[in-house]
Design an enzyme around this catalytic site. Structure first.
Site, short mmCIF file in Angstrom:
data_model
loop_
_atom_site.label_atom_id
_atom_site.label_comp_id
_atom_site.label_asym_id
_atom_site.label_seq_id
_atom_site.Cartn_x
_atom_site.Cartn_y
_atom_site.Cartn_z
N PRO A 111 -4.17 81.02 58.51
CA PRO A 111 -3.23 81.04 59.64
C PRO A 111 -3.92 81.44 60.94
CG PRO A 111 -2.88 82.94 58.20
CD PRO A 111 -3.84 82.04 57.50
N GLU B 23 -4.73 89.46 50.71
CA GLU B 23 -4.64 89.89 52.10
C GLU B 23 -5.52 89.05 53.02
OE1 GLU B 23 -3.30 92.06 55.34
OE2 GLU B 23 -2.56 91.94 53.28
N ARG C 54 -5.49 59.26 53.85
CA ARG C 54 -4.76 58.04 54.23
C ARG C 54 -5.43 57.30 55.39
NH1 ARG C 54 -0.78 57.96 57.71
NH2 ARG C 54 0.72 57.12 56.22
N ASP D 227 1.31 55.15 62.99
CA ASP D 227 1.97 56.40 62.65
C ASP D 227 2.20 57.27 63.88
OD1 ASP D 227 2.19 55.92 59.98
OD2 ASP D 227 0.35 56.98 59.44
#
Length: 249
Positions: free
Chosen positions: A89, A116, A154, A169
């Site tokens: 993150p 953690e 893809r 896309d």
């Protein structure tokens, strides 16, 4: 293209790699993937991969030794080590542009964390790039790794069969994708736009471009700041700003 995934939960990838487009890409030898339990690279009898953080605090931290050994083993026959990507993150946001960049590599090593976090020496001396799929926290890096793999695979020529599918896309052009329709032409009184039934390809392309601009302005106006827009595009956006009704073809 080859993917090596380092994880403590390899079973999570079984369904992902044995279904749909991923399965076909592997069967057609366009992609290969190995899922490695890096617990196998721990040297103590308990196969320990984590420990308490120095300085105190909650949670457990992944130890450097197993991950360093795993990456070094995977790259032992390579003259240049493949890029090592950490799912985190704290990483840079994953975008279509990043997926296109990664698709140009012949091999990637993806690292999935748990607990953690990672010993900071892993970040500093082993990982080439940290990637985040959004501003939220998950229980581990497995789902983000699947997202990255799906998005990159893809784009490999031959995987989708029709390369134009990937080119059209959302985000590939810098805009959201235009509306799509198929048969029947009239469903419960909701009709397909006449221009799409006209057979006039130039008008269809113009309609699609204008609808993509409209949808992007309505849903993700931030994308317009970096989109490659023509003068005709800008003129159409000005028209949309003046008129909240449907765009004209």
């Amino acid at each position: 293209m080859r993917f090596d995934v380092l994880t403590l939960f390899p079973e999570m990838f079984h369904g992902f790699l044995s279904s749909s487009i991923m399965k076909r890409a592997i069967e057609n030898r366009l992609v290969s993937a190995s899922v490695v339990d890096f617990r196998e690279y721990s040297t103590d009898k308990h196969r320990t991969v984590d420990d308490t953080p120095y300085g105190g605090g909650g949670g457990m931290v992944l130890k450097p030794e197993p991950l360093f050994r795993a990456v070094e083993d995977l790259a032992r026959n390579e003259s240049v080590r493949p890029p090592v990507l950490m799912m985190s993150p704290q990483g840079r946001p994953f975008t279509q542009k990043k997926a296109e960049e990664l698709s140009r590599h012949s091999r990637l090593i993806l690292m999935c964390g748990h607990y953690e976090g990672y010993d900071e020496r892993i970040r500093e001396h082993l990982v080439d790039e940290e990637i985040s799929i959004g501003d939220y926290v998950l229980t581990g890096g497995e789902l983000p790794a699947m997202v990255v793999m799906d998005s990159v695979i893809r784009l490999i020529p031959g995987v989708l069969g029709n390369h134009a599918s990937a080119e059209a896309d959302s985000f590939s052009t810098g805009l959201l994708e235009y509306p799509q329709y198929t048969r029947p032409a009239d469903f419960r009184g909701w009709k397909v736009p006449d221009v799409l039934l006209s057979g006039h390809h130039a008008q269809i392309e113009r309609w699609r471009r204008q609808e993509a601009l409209k949808r992007t302005m309505e849903r993700r106006p931030d994308l317009l700041d970096s989109a490659d827009l023509t003068e005709e595009d800008r003129a159409h956006l000005r028209t949309l700003n003046r008129d909240d009704g449907p765009s004209e073809v």
